[in-house]
Write an enzyme that holds these catalytic residues in place. Structure first.
Site, PDB file in Angstrom:
ATOM      1  N   ASP A 282       0.838  -1.203   0.000  1.00  0.00           N
ATOM      2  CA  ASP A 282       0.000   0.000   0.000  1.00  0.00           C
ATOM      3  C   ASP A 282       0.874   1.255   0.000  1.00  0.00           C
ATOM      4  O   ASP A 282       2.047   1.218  -0.392  1.00  0.00           O
ATOM      5  CB  ASP A 282      -0.978  -0.070   1.199  1.00  0.00           C
ATOM      6  CG  ASP A 282      -2.291   0.641   0.936  1.00  0.00           C
ATOM      7  OD1 ASP A 282      -2.324   1.878   1.119  1.00  0.00           O
ATOM      8  OD2 ASP A 282      -3.279  -0.010   0.541  1.00  0.00           O
TER       9      ASP A 282
ATOM     10  N   ARG B 256      -5.678  16.561   3.659  1.00  0.00           N
ATOM     11  CA  ARG B 256      -4.645  15.541   3.929  1.00  0.00           C
ATOM     12  C   ARG B 256      -3.284  16.041   3.419  1.00  0.00           C
ATOM     13  O   ARG B 256      -2.507  15.265   2.873  1.00  0.00           O
ATOM     14  CB  ARG B 256      -5.014  14.211   3.271  1.00  0.00           C
ATOM     15  CG  ARG B 256      -4.445  13.006   4.013  1.00  0.00           C
ATOM     16  CD  ARG B 256      -4.540  11.708   3.226  1.00  0.00           C
ATOM     17  NE  ARG B 256      -4.203  10.585   4.086  1.00  0.00           N
ATOM     18  CZ  ARG B 256      -3.826   9.401   3.636  1.00  0.00           C
ATOM     19  NH1 ARG B 256      -3.759   9.158   2.351  1.00  0.00           N
ATOM     20  NH2 ARG B 256      -3.547   8.425   4.471  1.00  0.00           N
TER      21      ARG B 256
ATOM     22  N   TRP C 260      -6.149   1.881  -6.974  1.00  0.00           N
ATOM     23  CA  TRP C 260      -6.205   3.259  -7.482  1.00  0.00           C
ATOM     24  C   TRP C 260      -6.956   4.106  -6.453  1.00  0.00           C
ATOM     25  O   TRP C 260      -8.175   4.071  -6.386  1.00  0.00           O
ATOM     26  CB  TRP C 260      -6.935   3.278  -8.829  1.00  0.00           C
ATOM     27  CG  TRP C 260      -6.934   4.614  -9.506  1.00  0.00           C
ATOM     28  CD1 TRP C 260      -7.635   5.723  -9.130  1.00  0.00           C
ATOM     29  CD2 TRP C 260      -6.198   4.975 -10.676  1.00  0.00           C
ATOM     30  NE1 TRP C 260      -7.379   6.760  -9.992  1.00  0.00           N
ATOM     31  CE2 TRP C 260      -6.498   6.324 -10.957  1.00  0.00           C
ATOM     32  CE3 TRP C 260      -5.324   4.295 -11.519  1.00  0.00           C
ATOM     33  CZ2 TRP C 260      -5.968   7.004 -12.046  1.00  0.00           C
ATOM     34  CZ3 TRP C 260      -4.785   4.965 -12.600  1.00  0.00           C
ATOM     35  CH2 TRP C 260      -5.110   6.310 -12.859  1.00  0.00           C
TER      36      TRP C 260
ATOM     37  N   SER D 179     -11.374   5.389  -2.774  1.00  0.00           N
ATOM     38  CA  SER D 179     -11.269   6.812  -2.503  1.00  0.00           C
ATOM     39  C   SER D 179     -11.483   6.964  -1.009  1.00  0.00           C
ATOM     40  O   SER D 179     -12.620   7.061  -0.549  1.00  0.00           O
ATOM     41  CB  SER D 179     -12.323   7.590  -3.297  1.00  0.00           C
ATOM     42  OG  SER D 179     -12.284   8.956  -2.928  1.00  0.00           O
TER      43      SER D 179
ATOM     44  N   ASP E  92     -19.055   3.682  -7.478  1.00  0.00           N
ATOM     45  CA  ASP E  92     -20.144   3.919  -8.425  1.00  0.00           C
ATOM     46  C   ASP E  92     -19.924   3.075  -9.670  1.00  0.00           C
ATOM     47  O   ASP E  92     -18.843   2.532  -9.897  1.00  0.00           O
ATOM     48  CB  ASP E  92     -20.231   5.409  -8.776  1.00  0.00           C
ATOM     49  CG  ASP E  92     -18.907   5.958  -9.280  1.00  0.00           C
ATOM     50  OD1 ASP E  92     -18.486   5.565 -10.382  1.00  0.00           O
ATOM     51  OD2 ASP E  92     -18.267   6.765  -8.571  1.00  0.00           O
TER      52      ASP E  92
ATOM     53  N   ASP F 156     -12.869   2.478   4.517  1.00  0.00           N
ATOM     54  CA  ASP F 156     -11.694   2.427   5.395  1.00  0.00           C
ATOM     55  C   ASP F 156     -12.086   1.896   6.765  1.00  0.00           C
ATOM     56  O   ASP F 156     -11.216   1.628   7.594  1.00  0.00           O
ATOM     57  CB  ASP F 156     -11.078   3.826   5.539  1.00  0.00           C
ATOM     58  CG  ASP F 156     -10.102   4.137   4.413  1.00  0.00           C
ATOM     59  OD1 ASP F 156      -9.740   3.201   3.666  1.00  0.00           O
ATOM     60  OD2 ASP F 156      -9.705   5.311   4.286  1.00  0.00           O
TER      61      ASP F 156
ATOM     62  N   GLU G 127      -4.242 -18.751  15.509  1.00  0.00           N
ATOM     63  CA  GLU G 127      -4.927 -17.767  14.652  1.00  0.00           C
ATOM     64  C   GLU G 127      -4.596 -18.004  13.181  1.00  0.00           C
ATOM     65  O   GLU G 127      -5.456 -17.909  12.310  1.00  0.00           O
ATOM     66  CB  GLU G 127      -4.528 -16.341  15.055  1.00  0.00           C
ATOM     67  CG  GLU G 127      -5.163 -15.890  16.358  1.00  0.00           C
ATOM     68  CD  GLU G 127      -4.575 -14.586  16.892  1.00  0.00           C
ATOM     69  OE1 GLU G 127      -5.326 -13.842  17.531  1.00  0.00           O
ATOM     70  OE2 GLU G 127      -3.359 -14.324  16.689  1.00  0.00           O
TER      71      GLU G 127
HETATM   72  C1  GLA Z   1      -6.817   5.598   1.848  1.00  0.00           C
HETATM   73  C2  GLA Z   1      -7.238   4.172   1.535  1.00  0.00           C
HETATM   74  C3  GLA Z   1      -6.560   3.223   2.486  1.00  0.00           C
HETATM   75  C4  GLA Z   1      -5.067   3.362   2.352  1.00  0.00           C
HETATM   76  C5  GLA Z   1      -4.659   4.809   2.588  1.00  0.00           C
HETATM   77  C6  GLA Z   1      -3.206   5.016   2.279  1.00  0.00           C
HETATM   78  O1  GLA Z   1      -7.311   6.019   3.056  1.00  0.00           O
HETATM   79  O2  GLA Z   1      -8.622   4.044   1.610  1.00  0.00           O
HETATM   80  O3  GLA Z   1      -6.964   1.900   2.226  1.00  0.00           O
HETATM   81  O4  GLA Z   1      -4.683   2.943   1.072  1.00  0.00           O
HETATM   82  O5  GLA Z   1      -5.401   5.701   1.803  1.00  0.00           O
HETATM   83  O6  GLA Z   1      -2.803   6.323   2.469  1.00  0.00           O
END
Ligand code: GLA
Length: 731
Positions: free
Chosen positions: A367, A444, A478, A528, A535, A549, A615
C-alpha cells in the site's frame, strides 16, 4: 420487439421481460412520459389530465385551449423556462440570455444494438443478448437546440439505460446549466425514497423516508460521487418490502458530481431526475458542439427490493464490469496498510508474504509509502519512483521474491494527487488545481492534479507505465484521498470553468481506459478513502472497489447492507483486520471478521506475522472456506434477511446459487441479551419442493420449511459471534 413505435398511437413502447416504458408524442409534438412499470400493453395516455388550472400556462401552439399545460402533463425530458414549474431535467441559457427551450419531436431511429458514449463509461451488450437502442431526436426550432434522448433496452436483464446528447445547431453560443441523464414522471404516487448516505469510514447507510410535498435531493459537488451520497436512489410504494411490491431504481454511471431530485408537486405528481449536478456546472456550446450526459441505469421490479437489487447485481456484473476479472477468479489478498501504515521495510513485506503464503493467501498488496519521500501523508505524492531506502533492491526484486514465496504482487497509487513537498510540485506547481492569486486549500496535506490537462494525464500514464513495466505487478489499487475545491485550470478559457468538474472526470476515464486496456492482466481495485467513489462509472474500469476504510466487522454489516442494494458482492473489497479495530477499537472474534469479509472480494489487512499459530490455522481455514464457496459467493443471488437498522439483535444475509441447489447463510449477533429470547429468521430464494441438508448432517429440511418457518437464531453468551450454514440439496 423490445422497442416498438405505434404510428397510430404515436407511442414508443420499450419492453423488457417484466417492465414496460412508454413515451407518447402528442398532437403538438411534445414527448410525454406516459408510463414505466409492470407490463400493461395499453397506451397509458388515457391517464393524462387536461383541466383548466390556474397559474399553469398554455403554450401558444394550443391556441385558446386552457386545459393543455406542460406544468401538469408528464414530460419525458422537462425543460426550464417554458411553463413547467417542476424540477427540470434541462436548463439552457440561450445565446440572447433567455432560458426558453421548447422541445418537440423531430425524428427517431430504432437500432438492434446498444449505443455507446464517447469518452464515458456505458453498459455494453454481450453476444447473444437482446439489446436495442431508441434514439429519439427532439428539436427547438427557435434556439436551434437538438436533444437526442438515448434508450438502451436490455430485455432479459430488465434494465433500461438512458443518456442524452445536447447539440447547439445555432450560430451563437449557448450554456447548458443542467442536463439530467434521466427524468421520470409518475401520476399520483405515494412513494418512499430509499437512498444511501454516509461519511468517510461509514459509507452507503440505508435510509428510507416517505416523500412529502416539495423536493428531496441528494448529490455531491466534491468532484467525486462521494462518501456522503451514492448516485443511486430507489422509489418504492410505501408498502413495498424486500419481497413484495413496486420499486424503481435510478443509478448514475458516473464518478463525479451528481444530483438526484425527487419532487412531489402541487397535484401529487412525482418527478424523479438524476444527472450531473448543476452546482458549478455551466457547459458552453459553440455552433455544432455537443454535450453528452452520462448514462443512467433504470430498473423496475414488481416483486420488492431484493429483486430490484438482483437486476442491478446481474447487470453490473455482466454488462458494466469489463475485462478478464469480470469472470475470472480474483485472488485472496493481503494488504499491508493496517499492518504497517507507512512504517515498513522490504524485509517486512517479504515476511508478511511468507506467512500469507502459508495460509493460502494469493496476492500481496504493497500500500501507500513505497515511493518518493513518503514516510507520512505529508509528502511524496506525485513522485512515482520507488523509495530505495525502503525497498533497497528495487521493485523488480521485491516482486520476484514475493512471487517466489508463491504470491502475486500488487501496488498502491494515488495518481490524481500531488503533495506540496514533492519533486513533482516543485517542478510543476501549475499542474495542481488552485485558483491563481488565492491561497490553496489543503486536504490531507495534498492538492488535486488538474486532470483536465492532457500533459498532466500523459505524464501520469507514462509514470505509471514505467512502474508497471519495471516489475511483475499484477494488481493496482487506485486511490483518491480528497475532495476537489477551488477549481481552476490554466487549460480552460475563463468562460469555460463551468466545464471543469466534468472534464476532470472525462480526463480520469481517459487515463483509466488507457491503462486498463494496456494492462488487461492487471486487476485494478478502485478506492477513494475507502468507498468515496463507489459507483458504476468506476466499476467499468475497476472490477472491485475498497468498500470502506472502516474495517470493523460490526460496522461493515451496515455498510455492506447499504452497498448491496445497488452493487454485487464481488465488487466490494472486503478485508479481515486486527483487533482492537483501528477505527472503532471494537474487539470481535476472528471468525466473525472472516464471515463478514467473505461476502466480498476477500482479503486480509493485518500483520499476519504477529498472529499466533492458532490464529494462523483459523485464517488458513477461512481462506480455504472462501475458496470453496467462491463461485457461490461471486455468482449467486444475494438476499438481505434482516435490516440492521431495524434489528439490533442480529444481522443475517444469504447467497443462493442460481440453480437453488446450494446456499450459504451468514449471521452475526450484534447484541447480546441476558437470558436470550428465542428468535427465528426465514431463508429466501430456495426451491420449496427440494430437500436441503447442512454439510455433514443427515437431517433433512424442505425448502418450504426453511423459507416459511425459518431457522433458529443461535443462542450466544458473548456479543459479536457469527455463524454460517451451508445447505445443499439432497441428491
Ligand atoms: C486511503 C485508503 C486506504 C489506504 C490509505 C493510504 O485512506 O482508503 O486503504 O490505502 O489511503 O494512504
Amino acid at each position: 420487439m423490445a422497442i416498438r413505435f405505434s404510428e397510430e398511437q404515436q407511442v414508443f413502447y420499450l419492453t423488457t421481460q417484466q417492465s414496460e416504458y412508454q413515451i407518447k408524442i402528442d398532437q403538438y409534438g411534445h414527448a410525454l412520459h406516459s408510463y414505466y412499470g409492470a407490463k400493461v400493453d395499453q397506451d397509458m395516455s388515457y391517464l393524462f389530465s387536461y383541466e383548466n388550472r390556474g397559474f399553469s400556462g398554455n403554450p401558444d401552439v394550443v391556441g385558446k385551449d386552457r386545459t393543455y399545460s406542460l406544468d401538469v402533463l408528464p414530460q419525458e425530458y422537462p425543460v426550464f423556462g417554458m411553463g413547467d414549474y417542476r424540477q427540470p431535467a434541462l436548463e439552457i441559457e440561450n445565446h440572447d440570455g433567455s432560458y426558453g427551450v421548447e422541445l418537440t419531436y423531430d425524428s427517431h431511429e430504432i437500432k438492434m444494438e446498444k449505443y455507446q458514449l464517447e469518452g464515458l463509461p456505458a453498459a455494453y451488450q454481450n453476444s447473444g443478448e437482446s439489446v436495442s437502442t431508441l434514439e429519439l431526436n427532439l428539436y427547438d426550432a427557435i434556439s436551434k437546440i437538438k436533444v437526442q434522448l438515448l434508450y438502451g433496452v436490455f430485455e432479459e436483464k430488465d434494465i433500461i439505460t438512458r443518456a442524452v446528447t445536447i447539440t447547439n445547431m445555432g450560430s451563437g453560443k449557448v450554456n447548458v446549466l443542467k442536463a439530467d441523464s434521466a427524468s421520470l414522471d409518475y401520476a399520483d404516487k405515494d412513494f418512499d425514497v430509499i437512498h444511501f448516505h454516509g461519511r468517510h469510514n461509514m459509507e452507503r447507510q440505508y435510509e428510507r423516508l416517505s416523500l412529502k410535498n416539495g423536493a428531496f435531493s441528494i448529490g455531491s459537488h466534491r468532484g467525486t460521487s462521494s462518501h456522503q451520497h451514492n448516485p443511486f436512489i430507489i422509489l418504492s410504494d410505501s408498502e413495498t418490502t424486500e419481497s413484495h411490491g413496486n420499486c424503481y431504481g435510478m443509478m448514475l454511471m458516473y464518478s463525479g458530481n451528481f444530483l438526484a431530485t425527487i419532487e412531489k408537486s402541487q397535484y401529487n405528481q412525482v418527478r424523479a431526475g438524476i444527472g450531473i449536478g448543476s452546482r458549478g456546472f455551466r457547459y458552453s456550446l459553440a455552433h455544432g458542439e455537443s454535450f453528452t450526459a452520462p448514462e443512467a441505469i433504470l430498473s423496475y421490479s414488481a416483486n420488492g427490493l431484493e429483486e430490484l437489487s438482483h437486476h442491478y447485481h446481474q447487470f453490473i456484473q455482466k454488462n458494466v464490469v469489463r475485462g478478464k476479472f469480470r469472470d475470472q477468479r480474483r485472488p485472496v489478498l493481503i494488504n499491508n496498510w493496517e499492518a504497517t501504515y507507512f512504517d515498513f521495510t522490504e524485509q517486512k513485506l517479504i515476511d508478511i508474504a511468507r506467512d500469507a503464503a502459508g495460509v493460502g493467501i494469493e496476492l500481496l498488496v504493497m500500500d501507500d509509502g513505497w515511493f518518493g519521500k513518503r514516510d507520512s501523508d505529508t509528502s511524496g505524492l506525485g513522485d512515482w519512483q520507488v523509495n530505495l531506502e525502503k525497498i533497497p533492491n528495487g521493485l523488480k526484486q521485491l516482486a520476484d521474491t514475493v512471487n517466489k514465496e508463491g504470491l502475486k504482487f500488487g501496488i498502491w497509487f494515488e495518481p490524481e494527487m500531488v503533495s506540496e513537498d514533492s519533486d513533482m510540485y516543485r517542478k510543476h506547481p501549475e499542474w495542481s488545481i488552485n485558483i491563481p492569486g488565492r491561497p490553496g486549500i489543503r486536504s490531507r496535506d495534498q492538492y488535486v492534479l488538474d486532470f483536465t490537462r492532457q500533459d498532466v494525464r500523459d505524464h501520469l500514464v507514462g509514470a505509471i507505465t514505467e512502474v508497471l513495466d519495471s516489475a511483475n505487478i499484477e494488481y493496482v489499487k487506485w486511490d483518491m484521498n480528497r475532495s476537489l475545491s477551488n477549481v481552476f485550470s490554466e487549460s480552460l478559457e475563463s468562460h469555460e470553468h463551468g466545464k471543469f468538474y466534468h472534464l476532470y472526470i472525462l480526463g480520469l476515464y481517459e487515463v483509466l481506459e488507457r491503462l486498463t486496456s494496456a494492462y488487461p492482466d492487471v486487476l485494478f481495485e478502485g478506492c477513494s478513502g475507502g468507498g468515496g467513489r463507489f459507483d458504476a462509472g468506476m466499476l467499468y474500469y475497476t472490477p472491485q472497489i475498497w468498500t470502506s476504510d472502516d474495517t470493523d466487522a460490526v460496522e461493515r454489516l451496515r455498510i455492506q447492507h447499504g452497498t448491496s442494494f445497488g452493487y454485487p458482492t464481488r465488487t466490494n473489497g472486503s478485508h479481515v483486520s486486527a483487533v482492537p479495530n483501528h477505527q472503532t477499537s471494537r474487539i470481535t472474534p476472528l471468525n466473525t471478521r472472516g464471515i463478514v469479509a467473505m461476502s466480498g472480494s476477500f482479503g486480509y489487512e493485518l500483520d499476519i506475522t504477529k498472529l499466533t499459530q492458532a490464529e494462523k490455522d483459523e485464517v488458513a481455514e477461512q481462506v480455504e472456506m472462501f475458496k470453496s464457496y467462491y463461485n457461490l459467493i461471486h455468482e449467486g443471488l444475494y438476499y438481505r434477511l434482516t435490516n440492521p437498522w431495524e434489528n439490533e439483535s442480529f444481522t443475517a444475509w444469504q447467497i443462493v446459487s442460481n440453480d437453488k441447489k446450494e446456499t450459504l447463510v451468514s449471521l452475526v449477533r450484534t447484541r447480546q441479551y441476558a437470558n436470550d429470547p428465542i428468535a427465528i429468521f426465514r431463508l429466501k430464494g430456495l426451491d420449496p419442493q427440494q430437500i436441503y441438508q447442512l454439510d455433514g448432517e443427515e437431517k433433512e429440511y424442505t425448502g418450504a420449511a426453511l423459507m416459511a418457518s425459518g431457522w433458529p437464531v443461535p443462542q450466544t453468551n458473548q456479543e459479536y459471534q457469527a455463524f454460517t450454514y451451508h445447505f445443499v440439496c439432497k441428491e
